[in-house]
Design a protein around this motif. Structure first.
Motif, PDB file in Angstrom:
ATOM      1  N   THR A  34      -6.800  35.554  25.597  1.00  0.00           N
ATOM      2  CA  THR A  34      -7.798  36.503  25.985  1.00  0.00           C
ATOM      3  C   THR A  34      -9.129  35.906  26.446  1.00  0.00           C
ATOM      4  O   THR A  34      -9.878  36.466  26.946  1.00  0.00           O
ATOM      5  CB  THR A  34      -7.673  37.520  24.469  1.00  0.00           C
ATOM      6  OG1 THR A  34      -6.832  38.067  24.143  1.00  0.00           O
ATOM      7  CG2 THR A  34      -9.069  38.558  24.500  1.00  0.00           C
ATOM      8  N   TRP A  87      -9.572  43.980  34.189  1.00  0.00           N
ATOM      9  CA  TRP A  87      -8.447  44.754  33.230  1.00  0.00           C
ATOM     10  C   TRP A  87      -7.528  43.941  32.530  1.00  0.00           C
ATOM     11  O   TRP A  87      -7.307  44.236  31.358  1.00  0.00           O
ATOM     12  CB  TRP A  87      -7.748  45.325  34.638  1.00  0.00           C
ATOM     13  CG  TRP A  87      -6.657  46.270  33.923  1.00  0.00           C
ATOM     14  CD1 TRP A  87      -6.772  47.614  33.657  1.00  0.00           C
ATOM     15  CD2 TRP A  87      -5.149  45.898  33.616  1.00  0.00           C
ATOM     16  NE1 TRP A  87      -5.345  47.987  33.303  1.00  0.00           N
ATOM     17  CE2 TRP A  87      -4.520  46.973  33.244  1.00  0.00           C
ATOM     18  CE3 TRP A  87      -4.611  44.663  33.935  1.00  0.00           C
ATOM     19  CZ2 TRP A  87      -3.176  47.118  32.788  1.00  0.00           C
ATOM     20  CZ3 TRP A  87      -3.103  44.562  33.447  1.00  0.00           C
ATOM     21  CH2 TRP A  87      -2.628  45.795  32.872  1.00  0.00           C
ATOM     22  N   LEU A  88      -7.072  42.615  32.982  1.00  0.00           N
ATOM     23  CA  LEU A  88      -6.421  41.786  32.316  1.00  0.00           C
ATOM     24  C   LEU A  88      -7.030  41.443  30.876  1.00  0.00           C
ATOM     25  O   LEU A  88      -6.481  41.243  30.006  1.00  0.00           O
ATOM     26  CB  LEU A  88      -5.950  40.367  33.073  1.00  0.00           C
ATOM     27  CG  LEU A  88      -4.830  40.821  33.937  1.00  0.00           C
ATOM     28  CD1 LEU A  88      -4.669  39.620  34.808  1.00  0.00           C
ATOM     29  CD2 LEU A  88      -3.555  41.211  33.359  1.00  0.00           C
ATOM     30  N   SER A  89      -8.373  40.952  30.851  1.00  0.00           N
ATOM     31  CA  SER A  89      -9.128  40.792  29.792  1.00  0.00           C
ATOM     32  C   SER A  89      -9.064  41.760  28.672  1.00  0.00           C
ATOM     33  O   SER A  89      -9.059  41.439  27.448  1.00  0.00           O
ATOM     34  CB  SER A  89     -10.203  40.073  30.146  1.00  0.00           C
ATOM     35  OG  SER A  89     -11.031  41.112  30.509  1.00  0.00           O
ATOM     36  N   ARG A  90      -9.422  42.894  29.228  1.00  0.00           N
ATOM     37  CA  ARG A  90      -9.560  44.159  28.215  1.00  0.00           C
ATOM     38  C   ARG A  90      -8.118  44.408  27.627  1.00  0.00           C
ATOM     39  O   ARG A  90      -7.848  44.727  26.437  1.00  0.00           O
ATOM     40  CB  ARG A  90     -10.120  45.282  28.884  1.00  0.00           C
ATOM     41  CG  ARG A  90     -11.350  45.191  29.412  1.00  0.00           C
ATOM     42  CD  ARG A  90     -11.906  46.450  29.898  1.00  0.00           C
ATOM     43  NE  ARG A  90     -12.000  47.613  29.428  1.00  0.00           N
ATOM     44  CZ  ARG A  90     -12.790  48.105  28.365  1.00  0.00           C
ATOM     45  NH1 ARG A  90     -14.115  47.437  28.525  1.00  0.00           N
ATOM     46  NH2 ARG A  90     -12.709  49.092  27.365  1.00  0.00           N
ATOM     47  N   TYR A  91      -6.997  44.352  28.634  1.00  0.00           N
ATOM     48  CA  TYR A  91      -5.691  44.761  28.026  1.00  0.00           C
ATOM     49  C   TYR A  91      -5.169  43.612  26.890  1.00  0.00           C
ATOM     50  O   TYR A  91      -4.880  44.220  25.979  1.00  0.00           O
ATOM     51  CB  TYR A  91      -4.885  44.559  29.286  1.00  0.00           C
ATOM     52  CG  TYR A  91      -3.188  44.493  28.840  1.00  0.00           C
ATOM     53  CD1 TYR A  91      -2.661  45.661  28.343  1.00  0.00           C
ATOM     54  CD2 TYR A  91      -2.529  43.290  28.814  1.00  0.00           C
ATOM     55  CE1 TYR A  91      -1.458  45.618  28.097  1.00  0.00           C
ATOM     56  CE2 TYR A  91      -1.064  43.293  28.650  1.00  0.00           C
ATOM     57  CZ  TYR A  91      -0.646  44.628  28.067  1.00  0.00           C
ATOM     58  OH  TYR A  91       0.874  44.472  27.621  1.00  0.00           O
ATOM     59  N   TRP A  92      -5.556  42.192  27.203  1.00  0.00           N
ATOM     60  CA  TRP A  92      -5.134  41.280  26.417  1.00  0.00           C
ATOM     61  C   TRP A  92      -5.852  41.505  24.940  1.00  0.00           C
ATOM     62  O   TRP A  92      -5.508  41.242  23.743  1.00  0.00           O
ATOM     63  CB  TRP A  92      -5.146  40.018  26.822  1.00  0.00           C
ATOM     64  CG  TRP A  92      -3.926  39.656  27.703  1.00  0.00           C
ATOM     65  CD1 TRP A  92      -3.705  39.655  28.959  1.00  0.00           C
ATOM     66  CD2 TRP A  92      -2.741  38.887  26.731  1.00  0.00           C
ATOM     67  NE1 TRP A  92      -2.586  39.252  29.342  1.00  0.00           N
ATOM     68  CE2 TRP A  92      -2.076  38.539  28.003  1.00  0.00           C
ATOM     69  CE3 TRP A  92      -2.357  38.610  25.578  1.00  0.00           C
ATOM     70  CZ2 TRP A  92      -0.504  38.177  27.748  1.00  0.00           C
ATOM     71  CZ3 TRP A  92      -1.199  37.989  25.509  1.00  0.00           C
ATOM     72  CH2 TRP A  92      -0.140  37.760  26.789  1.00  0.00           C
ATOM     73  N   ILE A  94      -7.375  44.135  23.830  1.00  0.00           N
ATOM     74  CA  ILE A  94      -6.750  45.530  22.809  1.00  0.00           C
ATOM     75  C   ILE A  94      -5.277  45.054  22.364  1.00  0.00           C
ATOM     76  O   ILE A  94      -5.224  45.437  21.299  1.00  0.00           O
ATOM     77  CB  ILE A  94      -6.779  46.598  24.132  1.00  0.00           C
ATOM     78  CG1 ILE A  94      -8.184  46.997  24.355  1.00  0.00           C
ATOM     79  CG2 ILE A  94      -6.098  47.814  23.184  1.00  0.00           C
ATOM     80  CD1 ILE A  94      -8.113  47.986  25.319  1.00  0.00           C
ATOM     81  N   ARG A  95      -4.560  44.579  23.280  1.00  0.00           N
ATOM     82  CA  ARG A  95      -3.167  44.395  22.651  1.00  0.00           C
ATOM     83  C   ARG A  95      -3.087  43.455  21.453  1.00  0.00           C
ATOM     84  O   ARG A  95      -2.582  43.670  20.559  1.00  0.00           O
ATOM     85  CB  ARG A  95      -2.225  43.558  23.967  1.00  0.00           C
ATOM     86  CG  ARG A  95      -0.824  43.202  23.286  1.00  0.00           C
ATOM     87  CD  ARG A  95      -0.217  42.696  24.750  1.00  0.00           C
ATOM     88  NE  ARG A  95       1.112  42.185  24.597  1.00  0.00           N
ATOM     89  CZ  ARG A  95       1.191  41.042  24.119  1.00  0.00           C
ATOM     90  NH1 ARG A  95       0.306  40.126  23.815  1.00  0.00           N
ATOM     91  NH2 ARG A  95       2.569  40.732  23.723  1.00  0.00           N
ATOM     92  N   GLU A  98      -4.394  45.283  18.414  1.00  0.00           N
ATOM     93  CA  GLU A  98      -3.405  45.989  18.048  1.00  0.00           C
ATOM     94  C   GLU A  98      -2.557  45.281  17.053  1.00  0.00           C
ATOM     95  O   GLU A  98      -2.028  45.694  15.857  1.00  0.00           O
ATOM     96  CB  GLU A  98      -2.656  46.955  19.022  1.00  0.00           C
ATOM     97  CG  GLU A  98      -3.445  47.927  19.635  1.00  0.00           C
ATOM     98  CD  GLU A  98      -2.861  48.572  20.973  1.00  0.00           C
ATOM     99  OE1 GLU A  98      -1.893  47.907  21.517  1.00  0.00           O
ATOM    100  OE2 GLU A  98      -3.306  49.820  21.264  1.00  0.00           O
ATOM    101  N   ALA A 144      -9.929  49.272  19.998  1.00  0.00           N
ATOM    102  CA  ALA A 144      -9.813  49.638  21.268  1.00  0.00           C
ATOM    103  C   ALA A 144     -10.910  49.867  22.474  1.00  0.00           C
ATOM    104  O   ALA A 144     -10.646  49.980  23.448  1.00  0.00           O
ATOM    105  CB  ALA A 144      -8.897  50.750  21.140  1.00  0.00           C
ATOM    106  N   PRO A 148     -13.673  45.481  23.256  1.00  0.00           N
ATOM    107  CA  PRO A 148     -13.562  44.907  24.680  1.00  0.00           C
ATOM    108  C   PRO A 148     -14.970  44.964  25.551  1.00  0.00           C
ATOM    109  O   PRO A 148     -15.548  43.832  25.930  1.00  0.00           O
ATOM    110  CB  PRO A 148     -12.859  45.762  25.550  1.00  0.00           C
ATOM    111  CG  PRO A 148     -11.872  46.424  24.151  1.00  0.00           C
ATOM    112  CD  PRO A 148     -12.773  46.360  23.145  1.00  0.00           C
TER     113      PRO A 148
END
Length: 572
Positions: A34, A87-92, A94-95, A98, A144, A148
């Motif tokens: 991340t 997008w990838l940095s935000r996805y990782w 948030i993931r 979680e 979430a 980010p």
């Protein structure tokens, strides 16, 4: 004697992060990925601004081949920076958030489920529910949505300053000196006030949530007693407190609007200085454009950071309150104690109390220096008036309460050192109020140590002589039951069957036949006779007929246990 209490004051920030660090141990690789993606995305976003300046210089110098290359580079950075990497940095992020919160949620639920009974009784159920759900839901929303943006803004802000310094360290220094000090003063003033404000909002929200949640089960009693207006007044006071806290929160956050004035002054000064330096040849037109664009981005990112401070402080308070729940229930130490099961226990054994003291408040002990031995297979009746401490003694004997001093042992093993599952398989307490879960009778009967199957449930029903009662229900074992559909006596029958399925060495009955009709009481007595066998039976009661059936009597007069043990008439 003092039990851990839940958080009421503003938590220390560093202490909270230190306490939270162990929960990140299993997510280090995801956090590293991340971080790298966030840095790459921020670098690409900053590179877009630099590429625009180079495009401007190429266009002004008439360099057509260079202009085409720089436009292509700009488009590539726009796609990579504002698209894929962001997008990838935000996805990782948030993931990963979680997964961390899922672990926290499971740990918190397990900690409350395994918390000492004394702790659960000392705290409002609505407050515990709030911490199990509200605090984690608030942290999930922060992870979430806000986190980010916060991470991206901080990284882009840092890289943008580095980029500007490479163009002109003098102009960058002047910009920072004009903007950072007043901006930090504004943010610091907000930060200093926000901690207490958000703590008060969280506390007020908990009070409203707890009051409302706890009133629902008591609606019938509130209406019978005519106490609904009184409860509404109390709820109104809690609601007014919440409204005032939220109003203070809004006023505190509005103070950040002072940053807009500082930004306007800095932009005006930058335009004047940039024009002078371009006129003197100390700065190219493209570099001046970069400074203007980057400065606006700095202000925008700083504003994002300042605006997110409120959410971050609120999340910090939520995290502290959740960690405090784990600390108070022993959940923070769960990892260290995992895998330790304590001593094994024999199938039968004597139960002993040695110099046991216990009290709910300082200076007022229910038990003080009690020493008692209950031999294996003995029938003991503990008798006394309401409030004499009978139930307290029963919970100490069952290991549900830990004594303030002294020891409670089974077969020579201190109950404090015995694994909870093993302890529950040897000592079972049947309370006067028996809880049921929404489900079938079979499912409720199977709520016993060892998770017995349906065949075991059916055999136990027959063994206890309860088949006629079960068959009288609409669907037998498959009848859906609840606290409202079964009478108090029928719920006691469920509890006795659960105890039989566990096959404990010690069975403690706390007013098992109190408040039920004689027919149901007789059925309970018959079931207990079938269950007794060679196990130790401790009966807590004040009914004369129950007391008379005991072989040994322990009296508890005047709210204090006295060591008066005598043989009953039946055994004389």
């Amino acid at each position: 004697m003092a039990d851990p209490t839940l958080l009421t004051d503003l938590p220390d920030q560093r202490a909270v992060f230190r306490r939270a660090a162990p929960f990140l141990a299993g997510h280090r690789l995801a956090l590293a990925v991340t971080l790298l993606l966030n840095l790459a995305g921020a670098a690409a976003a900053v590179g877009v601004t630099a590429a625009i300046g180079r495009v401007v210089d190429a266009a002004g110098g008439g360099d057509r081949p260079g202009l085409l290359r720089r436009v292509l580079l700009l488009l590539l950075l726009l796609v990579a920076g504002s698209g894929v990497l962001t997008w990838l940095s935000r996805y990782w992020l948030i993931r990963t958030g979680e997964h961390v919160l899922a672990g926290l949620r499971e740990r918190a639920a397990a900690a409350v489920g395994a918390a000492p009974l004394r702790f659960l009784e000392a705290h409002r159920s609505g407050e515990l529910l709030r911490r199990l759900t509200g605090e984690i839901d608030g942290l999930a929303s922060f992870a979430a949505a806000t986190l980010p943006d916060l991470a991206t803004a901080a990284t882009v802000l840092l890289l943008t300053v580095v980029m500007l310094a490479l163009y002109s360290w003098l102009l960058t220094a002047l910009l920072l000196l004009a903007f950072i000090p007043p901006a930090l003063l504004i943010v610091r003033a907000f930060h200093r006030r926000a901690g207490a404000v958000y703590a008060e909002v969280a506390s007020a929200e908990a009070a409203v949530s707890s009051g409302f949640a706890e009133s629902l089960p008591a609606q019938e009693q509130l209406r019978i007693s005519g106490s609904v207006p009184r409860w509404l007044e109390r709820f109104a006071r809690d609601n007014d407190r919440l409204q005032k806290a939220q109003s203070t929160e809004v006023r505190t956050e509005l103070r950040l609007n002072q940053l807009a004035l500082v930004q306007a002054v800095c932009v005006a000064g930058l335009l004047v200085l940039g024009a002078v330096m371009v006129g003197r040849g100390a700065l190219s037109v493209g570099a001046a454009v970069v400074f203007v664009l980057a400065t606006r981005d700095i202000f925008h990112r700083f504003e994002d950071l300042a605006g997110a401070i409120g959410d971050a402080r609120e999340a910090h308070v939520r995290l502290a309150r959740l960690l405090d729940l784990l600390r108070a229930t022993g959940g923070e130490r769960a990892g260290a104690s995992a895998g330790t099961t304590g001593p094994d226990l024999p199938a039968r054994g004597e139960l002993t109390l040695t110099e046991v003291g216990f009290g709910y408040r300082e200076g007022r002990n229910v038990l003080d220096g009690l020493t008692l031995t209950v031999d294996s297979g003995e029938r003991l009746v503990i008798a006394g008036e309401t409030g004499s401490g009978k139930s307290t003694l029963g919970k100490l004997l069952a290991g549900l309460y830990a004594p303030d001093h002294g020891t409670v042992c089974f077969a020579g093993h201190d109950l404090a050192t015995v694994d909870a599952a093993r302890l529950r398989s040897r000592i079972v307490l049947v309370p006067q109020e028996v809880p049921l879960v929404d489900g079938t009778l079979a499912e409720n009967l199977a709520m016993a140590a060892g998770s017995p199957d349906r065949a075991a449930v059916a055999r136990t029903v027959d063994l206890l002589g309860l088949a006629d009662w079960v068959n009288s229900l609409p669907y037998g074992l498959d009848t859906t039951v609840s606290t409202r559909t079964l009478s108090a006596g029928e719920r006691q029958l469920v509890a006795v069957a659960r105890a039989a399925l566990t096959d404990p060495a010690v069975l403690i009955l706390d007013e098992a036949t109190a408040g039920v009709d004689h027919g149901t009481a007789a059925r309970i007595e018959e079931a207990l006779s079938a269950l007794a066998d060679d196990r130790t039976l401790i009966v807590i009661a004040h009914r004369a007929d129950t007391v008379a059936r005991g072989r040994r009597l322990l009296e508890m007069p005047e709210g204090r246990l006295t060591d008066i043990v005598r043989e009953t008439a039946d055994s004389a």
